[in-house]
Design an enzyme around this catalytic site. Structure first.
Site, short mmCIF file in Angstrom:
data_model
loop_
_atom_site.label_atom_id
_atom_site.label_comp_id
_atom_site.label_asym_id
_atom_site.label_seq_id
_atom_site.Cartn_x
_atom_site.Cartn_y
_atom_site.Cartn_z
CE LYS A 234 -4.38 -1.87 1.19
NZ LYS A 234 -5.44 -2.14 2.14
NE ARG A 269 -7.49 -8.45 0.06
CZ ARG A 269 -7.07 -7.59 -0.87
NH1 ARG A 269 -6.10 -6.74 -0.63
NH2 ARG A 269 -7.64 -7.61 -2.07
N1 HH2 Z 1 -7.39 -3.78 0.36
C1 HH2 Z 1 -7.67 -3.75 -0.95
C2 HH2 Z 1 -8.75 -4.46 -1.48
N2 HH2 Z 1 -9.51 -5.24 -0.67
N3 HH2 Z 1 -10.00 -6.09 1.46
C3 HH2 Z 1 -9.74 -6.15 2.77
N4 HH2 Z 1 -10.49 -6.92 3.58
N5 HH2 Z 1 -8.71 -5.43 3.33
C4 HH2 Z 1 -7.91 -4.63 2.59
O1 HH2 Z 1 -7.01 -3.97 3.16
C5 HH2 Z 1 -8.16 -4.54 1.18
C6 HH2 Z 1 -9.24 -5.31 0.65
C7 HH2 Z 1 -6.79 -2.94 -1.87
O2 HH2 Z 1 -5.72 -3.73 -2.33
P1 HH2 Z 1 -5.69 -4.50 -3.75
O3 HH2 Z 1 -6.75 -5.53 -3.85
O4 HH2 Z 1 -4.31 -5.01 -3.95
O5 HH2 Z 1 -5.92 -3.35 -4.82
P2 HH2 Z 1 -7.17 -2.93 -5.69
O6 HH2 Z 1 -8.29 -2.58 -4.78
O7 HH2 Z 1 -6.66 -1.75 -6.49
O8 HH2 Z 1 -7.56 -4.08 -6.58
#
Ligand code: HH2
Length: 295
Positions: A234, A269
């Site tokens: 992040k 995660r």
């Molecule tokens: N962060 C993201 C997406 N989903 N779900 C939970 N429970 N907790 C988190 O911190 C979280 C999440 C953002 O990360 P990422 O999926 O890598 O990116 P994007 O939303 O751009 O697909």
């Protein structure tokens, strides 16, 4: 709810009930991120077709992932909304393969139609960054007898959340929000042991909010639910490492996963599963036997 350190009980969560698996929480569990999106902030475009995404799922399980989290819509600020049909086209074929891999499968979505379809396809967990605020999303989860849910803290929506990053006491306010959402979810008929909570690092929080929340994260254990955290790659890690781009935040991500585990997280995660698995193997071997919680 009293979130003061004195009131913080040690983690009492022995397991997380999910649709097919009762996931023991005797050690920190690694949830692998699989985004089937063109625009996710870190792995967007890596797995655009179902076959590639499924190969990635298989590889992540071989690397030691305990759970898979499949997403079809980016939550980064400014990401375009994805229509239901398109989100289903992205995630359903991947989900259908992933549920054969022997680990719990989660889908990162807020849409009731997607929730219903993926639960029908056999997924174990619905991970909603909007904490099932949509009553139809809540009802879709409640209709399943055992599916797990993850409720995350996010003020507003991805497009507005950073303008809402204003707190008197971020940990207390995040805790109160999560307690209220968990209570509402239980009232809808979802058993307590099906509900994991997530403070939502990076969602409507400044760098200082994120750091304070992590320092004080242990207080959230008093809510009595498994704690799932997502810090991997992040932007706070970019800032803390002098502006490194997402792909160069692996060391920072592994470090912060260990810090989160030390602060009581049950599930982390992550994008970088193999590196995180190695770090946890060492951490488990050397941490004091009297250390609290999971190892
Ligand atoms: N962060 C993201 C997406 N989903 N779900 C939970 N429970 N907790 C988190 O911190 C979280 C999440 C953002 O990360 P990422 O999926 O890598 O990116 P994007 O939303 O751009 O697909």
């Amino acid at each position: 709810m009293d979130l003061s350190p004195a009131a913080t009980a040690p983690a009492t969560c022995s397991h997380w009930q999910t649709a097919r698996f009762r996931l023991p929480l005797d050690r920190v569990r690694i949830m692998a991120i699989v985004n089937v999106t063109p625009d996710s902030f870190s792995d967007g475009g890596l797995a655009l077709d179902a076959a590639t995404a499924l190969r990635r799922c298989e590889s992540l399980v071989r690397q030691g992932a305990d759970l898979l989290d499949i997403g079809g819509e980016s939550t980064r600020p400014g990401a375009p909304a994805v229509p239901i049909d398109e989100e289903l086209r992205r995630v359903l074929p991947v989900v259908q393969g992933a549920v054969t891999l022997g680990v719990p499968v989660s889908v990162d979505t807020s849409k009731p139609e997607v929730i219903r379809a993926v639960l029908d396809a056999g997924v174990d967990i619905i991970n909603d960054v909007r904490a099932l605020r949509d009553p139809l999303a809540l009802a879709a989860c409640a209709a399943h007898p055992t599916a797990g849910v993850c409720l995350m803290h996010m003020p507003g929506e991805p497009g507005t959340m950073q303008s809402l990053a204003v707190y008197d006491d971020v940990t207390r306010e995040v805790g109160e929000y999560l307690a209220a959402q968990a209570a509402r979810t239980v009232r809808a008929g979802i058993a307590t042991d099906r509900i994991a909570l997530d403070p939502g690092y990076g969602f409507g929080k400044t760098l200082e909010h994120n750091c304070q929340l992590l320092r004080e994260q242990r207080q959230l254990l008093s809510l009595g639910h498994p704690l799932l955290v997502g810090l991997s790659r992040k932007s706070m890690l970019g800032t803390l490492t002098g502006g490194r781009p997402a792909a160069e935040r692996v060391v920072a991500s592994v470090t912060v996963a260990l810090a989160a585990a030390e602060a009581g997280a049950h599930v982390v995660r992550v994008h970088d599963v193999a590196d995180t698995v190695q770090a946890f193997a060492v951490w488990r071997a050397v941490r004091p036997r009297t250390a609290p919680d999971v190892g």
